[in-house]
Design an enzyme around this catalytic site. Structure first.
Site, PDB file in Angstrom:
ATOM      1  CD1 TRP A 102      20.849   5.439   3.621  1.00 12.92           C
ATOM      2  CD2 TRP A 102      22.900   5.224   2.755  1.00 12.92           C
ATOM      3  NE1 TRP A 102      21.149   6.607   2.956  1.00 12.92           N
ATOM      4  CE2 TRP A 102      22.396   6.504   2.418  1.00 12.92           C
ATOM      5  CE3 TRP A 102      24.174   4.872   2.305  1.00 12.92           C
ATOM      6  CZ2 TRP A 102      23.131   7.428   1.661  1.00 12.92           C
ATOM      7  CZ3 TRP A 102      24.911   5.787   1.549  1.00 12.92           C
ATOM      8  CH2 TRP A 102      24.383   7.047   1.241  1.00 12.92           C
ATOM      9  CG  ASP A 172      24.121   3.918   9.072  1.00 11.27           C
ATOM     10  OD1 ASP A 172      24.164   5.054   9.597  1.00 11.27           O
ATOM     11  OD2 ASP A 172      24.153   3.733   7.839  1.00 11.27           O
ATOM     12  CE  LYS A 196      22.304  11.760   5.672  1.00 11.64           C
ATOM     13  NZ  LYS A 196      22.932  10.506   5.318  1.00 11.64           N
TER      14      LYS A 196
HETATM   15  C1  LIG Z   1      23.549   9.564   4.658  1.00 16.71           C
HETATM   16  C2  LIG Z   1      23.651   8.194   5.138  1.00 16.71           C
HETATM   17  C3  LIG Z   1      24.790   7.401   4.924  1.00 16.71           C
HETATM   18  C4  LIG Z   1      25.981   7.895   4.132  1.00 16.71           C
HETATM   19  O1  LIG Z   1      26.675   8.833   4.847  1.00 16.71           O
HETATM   20  P1  LIG Z   1      28.029   9.475   4.297  1.00 16.71           P
HETATM   21  O2  LIG Z   1      28.450  10.284   5.481  1.00 16.71           O
HETATM   22  O3  LIG Z   1      27.668  10.291   3.094  1.00 16.71           O
HETATM   23  O4  LIG Z   1      28.958   8.375   3.981  1.00 16.71           O
HETATM   24  C5  LIG Z   1      24.811   6.126   5.442  1.00 16.71           C
HETATM   25  N1  LIG Z   1      23.777   5.648   6.147  1.00 16.71           N
HETATM   26  C6  LIG Z   1      22.665   6.367   6.373  1.00 16.71           C
HETATM   27  C7  LIG Z   1      21.545   5.780   7.162  1.00 16.71           C
HETATM   28  C8  LIG Z   1      22.560   7.658   5.877  1.00 16.71           C
HETATM   29  O5  LIG Z   1      21.455   8.375   6.097  1.00 16.71           O
END
Ligand SMILES: *Cc1c(COP(=O)(O)O)cnc(C)c1O
Length: 360
Positions: A102, A172, A196
């Site tokens: 990511w 993030d 999540k």
């Molecule tokens: C799932 C995830 C993403 C991507 O998220 P989207 O909502 O599908 O764009 C980005 N960073 C992390 C750490 C993730 O777990």
């Protein structure tokens, strides 16, 4: 009704009481004769929903007054571009910590907008640890420093948040937001896709310190400018209304459990049950260094791809779903977010024990 234990990394399990409440209110919300999905986003009833959702999130995370909460769309992936577009001032310079798939995407995207430097990385050991970061590595001229607090695919976590001094820290937090107590004041900006630990897909939460709003250049698209959504209370255009409603129900559920302190305890207990077994096991191993292990996403492997496959088959029969590791990593991965009950992890460990016994 047979519910399974779903170990998916996202979209992932939602708490059953939340789903049941949504089901009860589905066709007639608060005697309106309408579903939340059919309510105008400008209606009184929806205004209450979005206001309460923000209030609850502020309460749960103890978000200070000088931060705005934005309910956006586009996923965490959109934020990979929105962050540099909004935070690059005159310097156009940012530092990234590279800890996995990511962060790689975040770096690639930010590179389109300015000068990006990776100041720490764990790529040398297949992202199996969290590199150390200290203030001396950070040029005070940088517009921000970016970290991925929990690496969903690799199964690592920053157990200590780096001190970046006066340079805003951007995180993030998609896969570990709301998983334990966090000091929001250490961050300039936090973003997370909802699917999540917050609710259904379609919603992206941004928590941003007010002084970082309003720095985007004139060429920044209106919809990507944080100022647009901050000034309109996330109602500039139609927000993902049903996802916001579901997130509100999840926040209520969390508050009812005792908030982040309590869920943090439960999450530690769940992770300990699984790690303890993995450490004792002669068949299953963890590819992650101990000090960097995630509480949310736990990858593990057996000695061969064939054994992995037959374990996954056995798990499925036992009602333990979506344990296959990410295609880039292989093996297994158990994502055990807030909604995964302790019993789900216990069942997984029972299944692993049983598998190991029968294959020796
Ligand atoms: C799932 C995830 C993403 C991507 O998220 P989207 O909502 O599908 O764009 C980005 N960073 C992390 C750490 C993730 O777990």
């Amino acid at each position: 009704m047979n519910r399974v234990y779903n170990f998916s990394a996202g979209p992932s399990m939602l708490p059953l009481p939340v789903l049941e409440k949504a089901q009860k209110e589905l066709v007639n919300y608060a005697n309106s004769g309408m579903s939340v999905m059919e309510l105008s986003h400008r209606s009184g009833l929806f205004t209450e929903i979005i206001t309460e959702a923000e209030q609850l999130l502020r309460e749960l995370m103890r978000i200070p007054e000088n931060y705005k909460v934005l309910f956006l769309q586009g996923g965490a992936s959109q934020q990979f571009a929105s962050v540099p577009m909004n935070l690059f001032g005159e310097n156009g310079k940012a530092y990234y910590i590279h800890t996995g798939s990511w962060s790689k995407k975040a770096i690639k995207e930010a590179n389109k907008f300015g000068s990006i430097r990776v100041i720490a990385s764990s790529e040398d050991k297949n992202f199996s640890y969290i590199p150390s970061v200290d203030q001396s590595m950070i040029d005070p001229e940088a517009d921000y420093v970016h970290i991925t607090t929990n690496n969903t695919i690799e199964g690592t976590t920053f157990h200590e948040i780096p001190d970046t001094g006066d340079v805003p820290l951007v995180a993030d937090m998609s896969s570990n937001i709301l998983s334990e107590e966090v000091d929001v004041s250490k961050f300039g900006l936090i973003y997370a896709g909802a699917q999540k630990n917050i609710g259904p897909a379609g919603l992206t939460v941004v928590i941003i310190r007010e002084d970082l709003i309003g720095k985007a250049s004139d060429s920044c698209p209106t919809m990507l400018n944080y100022q647009t959504h901050s000034e309109s209370g996330s109602l500039y255009n139609t927000p993902p209304t049903f996802s916001i409603y579901m997130a509100k129900l999840v926040f209520e559920w969390l508050k009812g459990l005792g908030g982040l302190k309590e869920i943090g305890k439960i999450n530690r207990e769940k992770a300990n049950i699984l790690y303890q077994f993995i450490d004792e096991s002669k068949m299953f191993t963890s590819p992650v260094e101990k000090e960097s292990r995630s509480m949310m996403n736990i990858p593990f492997i057996s000695p061969s791809a064939e054994l992995d496959a037959s374990f996954l088959e056995k798990a499925k029969v036992a009602g333990l779903e979506t344990l296959k590791g990410h295609r880039s990593v292989g093996g297994m991965r158990a994502s055990i977010y807030n909604a995964m009950p302790v019993e789900g992890v216990q069942s997984l460990v029972e299944c692993m024990k049983d598998f190991e016994k029968n294959y020796k």
